[in-house]
Design an enzyme around this catalytic site. Structure first.
Site, PDB file in Angstrom:
ATOM      1  CG  HIS A 124      -1.907  30.492  -1.907  1.00 31.84           C
ATOM      2  ND1 HIS A 124      -2.316  30.029  -0.655  1.00 31.84           N
ATOM      3  CD2 HIS A 124      -0.700  31.208  -1.305  1.00 31.84           C
ATOM      4  CE1 HIS A 124      -1.775  30.443   0.250  1.00 31.84           C
ATOM      5  NE2 HIS A 124      -0.930  31.096  -0.092  1.00 31.84           N
ATOM      6  CB  SER A 270       8.065  -2.461  19.980  1.00 28.55           C
ATOM      7  OG  SER A 270       8.256  -1.241  20.214  1.00 28.55           O
TER       8      SER A 270
END
Length: 350
Positions: A124, A270
């Site tokens: 980090h 869909s």
């Protein structure tokens, strides 16, 4: 390095094909890798390095839960597990994997053992980027490098055991020996990275803090909570609200995004879902853009870093943290989530 086109911009990345494990082992054959800290990243990185054939030891406080965890993971006191100062003395590569607050507290001890030619490794960029606030200023005669896996240490280890790789960024802050580049790449391969992409300490921490507060954790929880609450206020059951908010996303749709991208996921839903998503995504982008702009500015100014330093260094930090996590854990939404998880087919036979 392989040159890859990312959305119209070419980047150089390092893959395991061009820098195989055998090459990484050769580069680091005379090194002793001391993993300091056995919390979030420590276990995954240390175990992966050990399993990949590197000389690894762990440094941790005796009589602590993490010391006991290291023993349970197979590290042997006096052989591969040592008190922090002893590990620092033995290590030629110091993987500094304590929390950001922990790094600040232990830094005076670490600095004493950074002899010329050693390597200081971070996952980090926080401690170095905000060195005026953290006090972490390495001596000029050591290499200072970074490998930042793009995920938790748990994910790094799990994907390694599945013969997969978690992508990582790499950076060089200081090249005192002239060998920092080959060492950082070798370590990136050693810890189990999928591929490696270059960055700087500053860019890593800016993107990381923004991501954690944004889409990776903070924003996603906020969006989950808002949608769940709207559904509940309109008479939907906890099960229905949770399934439509979280379960379908994490169990069905995100795997499709991971496979081939968002457009592919849309194409495999869909036509009604496609139409709604295409109509609404830009509204959500425009609504959240000011928040993300403010967030990045706060990160760049150092304000987010200072808030973390101030909060995480308090003696009652873990007590306060548990209270905040308890609020999430005991919320109706995540109680519903716990119930839904028990109903997944893979959990019903347990």
């Amino acid at each position: 390095m392989a040159k890859i086109n990312f959305g119209g911009t070419e980047e150089n990345v390092v893959t395991r094909e061009e820098f195989p494990l055998t090459k990484a082992q050769e580069v680091l054959k005379n090194e002793t890798i001391a993993v300091i800290g056995y919390g979030v990243q420590g276990p995954g990185q240390a175990l992966n390095l050990k399993d990949n054939g590197f000389n690894v030891i762990v440094g941790q406080r005796k009589d602590s839960k993490t010391w006991d965890k290291a023993v349970a993971d197979g590290w042997e006191p006096g052989k591969t597990l040592f008190p922090i100062e002893e590990a620092l003395d033995k290590g030629t590569i110091i993987q500094y994997l304590l929390s950001d607050a922990g790094q600040i507290a232990v830094w005076p001890t670490v600095k004493k053992y950074l002899k010329p030619g050693k390597t200081l490794y971070f996952s980090h960029g926080f401690g170095i980027t905000y060195k005026d606030r953290t006090g972490i200023i390495p001596p000029k005669d050591v290499d200072v490098i970074l490998i930042a896996p793009k995920g938790s240490g748990t994910s790094l280890r799990r994907m390694f055991l599945e013969d997969r790789g978690l992508n990582s960024s790499y950076a060089i802050f200081q090249d005192a020996t002239g060998k920092a580049k080959e060492k950082v790449i070798a370590l990136g391969i050693g810890v189990g990275s999928g591929y490696l992409f270059g960055t700087t300490f500053k860019k890593e921490v800016y993107s990381d803090l923004t991501g954690e507060r944004g889409t990776l954790m903070g924003a996603i929880q906020g969006i989950f909570a808002a949608q769940y609450d709207v559904l509940r206020k309109n008479g939907h059951s906890p099960s229905e609200a949770f399934n439509e908010t979280v379960e379908e996303l994490t169990q069905s749709l995100m795997p499709l995004v991971a496979e081939n991208g968002m457009d592919w996921m849309y194409a495999n839903c869909s036509t009604t879902a496609q139409r709604g998503a295409l109509d609404w995504w830009k509204k959500f982008r425009d609504a959240t853009m000011p928040v993300f702009t403010e967030l990045y500015d706060e990160v760049a100014k150092g304000n987010e870093a200072q808030r973390s330093i101030d909060a995480n260094s308090q003696s009652d930090y873990r007590i306060k943290l548990e209270e905040e996590l308890k609020e999430l854990r005991e919320s109706e939404m995540w109680n519903a989530g716990a119930a839904v998880r028990t109903l997944r087919p893979e959990n019903q036979d347990k």
